[in-house]
Scaffold this motif. Structure first.
Motif, short mmCIF file in Angstrom:
data_model
loop_
_atom_site.label_atom_id
_atom_site.label_comp_id
_atom_site.label_asym_id
_atom_site.label_seq_id
_atom_site.Cartn_x
_atom_site.Cartn_y
_atom_site.Cartn_z
N TYR A 1 -11.76 -4.20 2.35
CA TYR A 1 -10.78 -3.66 1.40
C TYR A 1 -10.87 -4.38 0.05
O TYR A 1 -10.75 -3.76 -1.00
N GLU B 1 -13.89 -3.12 -1.89
CA GLU B 1 -13.66 -1.76 -2.39
C GLU B 1 -12.68 -1.74 -3.56
O GLU B 1 -12.91 -1.05 -4.56
N TYR C 1 0.81 -1.21 0.00
CA TYR C 1 0.00 0.00 0.00
C TYR C 1 0.85 1.27 0.00
O TYR C 1 0.46 2.28 -0.59
N LYS D 1 -5.91 3.52 4.37
CA LYS D 1 -5.68 2.08 4.51
C LYS D 1 -4.29 1.81 5.09
O LYS D 1 -4.13 0.89 5.90
#
Length: 165
Positions: free
Chosen positions: A138, A141, A25, A61
């Motif tokens: 997550y 999404e 991420y 996130k």
């Protein structure tokens, strides 16, 4: 970890996978910033705004993944060199077209989704519903964002496949 009723040894595997996801991420976030800053051409207004929306989401996130690792009583990795060494996501050049940017992000989404599924698998083996719930959301999404980006790169003559009855 008594307060969570989780086995520390089993949870350590979940944390290893979460730290990899955290690294993924971080690189993804920076790539979105890169693309946001460097988008040019007819798609500028649409993609400039979309990339900002996406990096704002990625930033949240990053924090939530790190906090989940801390909740599990482990330390999240937090150095740029660790992110580069642990991430499945690779850096991208700045001088690519809008379509190449979107295709690059779609490839990264596949990579990140694969890592998320590893986290869920490890968390399931540890009986860690909290992590499963977090990462499950997550996944949903990111799959939706991937669909939208894929629709953006589709040619007009392409269409979705109908299910045969």
């Amino acid at each position: 970890m008594e307060y969570l009723n989780l086995d520390r040894e089993k949870t350590s595997h979940t944390v290893k996978e979460l730290n990899t996801l955290l690294a993924d991420y971080h690189l993804y976030y920076q790539k979105l910033r890169n693309f946001h800053w460097n988008i040019i051409g007819k798609s500028f207004f649409d993609l400039h705004e979309k990339f900002e929306e996406m990096y704002d989401d990625a930033k949240l996130k990053v924090d939530e993944i790190a906090e989940r690792i801390l909740t599990l009583r482990y330390q999240p990795i937090s150095n740029l060199s660790d992110y580069l060494n642990n991430s499945n996501v690779e850096e991208s050049p700045s001088e690519i077209t809008d379509t190449e940017m979107v295709k690059t992000l779609l490839k990264d989404h596949g990579t990140i989704l694969k890592q998320m599924r590893k986290v869920v698998e490890a968390a399931d083996a540890a009986g860690d519903e909290g992590t499963i719930d977090l990462i499950g959301a997550y996944i949903r999404e990111l799959e939706k964002t991937s669909w939208m980006l894929d629709a953006w790169v589709m040619k007009t003559k392409e269409t979705h496949k109908a299910v045969q009855a």
